[in-house]
Design a protein around this motif. Structure first.
Motif: not given
Length: 340
Positions: A88, A90, A124, A171
């Motif tokens: 992930t 960010v 994200v 999301d």
């Protein structure tokens, strides 16, 4: 041979069993938003073993000093190699996005950074970090959000993005965006809930002294002229309703808890929460049903009654609309035993 195959193992991330999160700090990064991923993901632990579930590292375009929007800089230990290994990525907000914010253009340095991201990694953004994702083309044709003060500008720059300025986060599977500032906490808690279930997310929320799930959207934080200097709130009615989700609740009952007319209560409620009382009640019941599906072995019909939907058929319809799955499918994915 892929870039990942050529990379020596363990160059950035040291714990192969953990979900790897890289926080990408750009010059002008806002320290509050920068700290959210580590604070939330770093507090997530396995209920069975107590082991940390995420490994979080901070990186930049290159290792070294990164300016913040405060009166100090930070030193990040990693460069783009962290993006190549992360599960992930960010992107927190920054006040120095230059052509990204003003024209929607991605500089060559950022284009190279996104080219380094591992295929299949989840992307994200927190607050105006969404501008970076949009400039990289990652939000084309997708729903997304950003800080409400920048939403109109965001939509003008990126007309192919389906901007929702009223929600706390969006999301869309492998790409998630949050609204401004503290909404990054809501989004990171949502990710923990999605990855490891409500029990872990609720534990993180308790540790960080924040609500596990804030209701409503950005609308409740937009400044509006108030018709009276002091408005009575609807907090008592909401607390009363939460203790009685299994019962049929009427708008008149809720209004009576605050000694208001139905019309006044409805208006005040929407001003505070950003939803109608009926929408809020449905949202609360869905969340309660989700927790029961995850943490108990109760049958669907019994959960439907405890959550206030009355029948299993009614609950199935509401969950299908809200989550896109049936209660059985949701339980199969998120029940504690399914994650063991």
């Amino acid at each position: 041979m892929t870039q990942d195959a050529l990379r020596p193992p363990g160059t950035v991330f040291r714990h192969p069993g953990r979900h790897r999160v890289a926080v990408f700090a750009l010059d002008g990064v806002i320290p509050f938003e920068l700290g959210i991923p580590l604070r939330i993901f770093g507090a997530a632990e396995s209920p069975e073993t107590g082991d940390e579930l995420y490994e979080v590292v901070t990186c930049g375009l290159r290792p070294g000093a990164v300016r913040t929007d405060a009166d100090f800089s930070i030193v990040v230990p990693h460069g783009l190699e962290a993006l190549a290994e992360a599960d992930t990525v960010v992107v927190p907000a920054s006040h120095e996005l230059g052509p990204v914010f003003s024209q929607g253009l991605l500089p060559a340095s950022l284009a190279a950074a996104f080219a380094a991201v591992r295929s299949g990694a989840r992307m994200v953004s927190i607050c105006t970090g969404s501008f970076v994702l949009a400039a990289a083309g990652l939000l084309d044709g997708r729903p997304a959000t950003t800080h409400w003060t920048s939403a109109a500008h965001f939509q003008r720059l990126f007309p192919r993005v389906r901007v929702d300025p009223d929600v706390l986060y969006v999301d869309d599977g492998d790409v998630l965006t949050s609204a401004g500032v503290a909404a990054g906490i809501d989004l990171c808690l949502h990710i923990v809930r999605r990855d490891f279930g409500s029990a872990v997310a609720n534990d993180v929320a308790r540790r960080t002294v924040v609500p596990p799930h804030r209701q409503g959207g950005q609308a409740q934080y937009v400044r509006r002229p108030l018709p009276e200097p002091r408005l009575a709130g609807t907090e008592r009615a909401r607390a009363w309703a939460l203790d009685r989700l299994d019962q049929p609740l009427t708008l008149r009952q809720l209004a009576e808890r605050e000694s208001m007319s139905v019309r006044t209560f409805t208006r005040r409620f929407r001003e505070e929460v950003g939803l109608s009382p009926g929408q809020w009640l449905t949202q609360q019941r869905i969340e309660h049903a989700r927790q029961l599906l995850e943490s108990t072995d109760l049958g669907v019909d019994r959960i439907a009654r405890q959550a206030g939907f009355g029948t299993g058929a009614s609950m199935r319809q509401h969950l299908q609309v809200a989550l896109g799955v049936s209660p059985t499918e949701y339980r199969r994915t998120f029940h504690t035993s399914a994650r063991a």
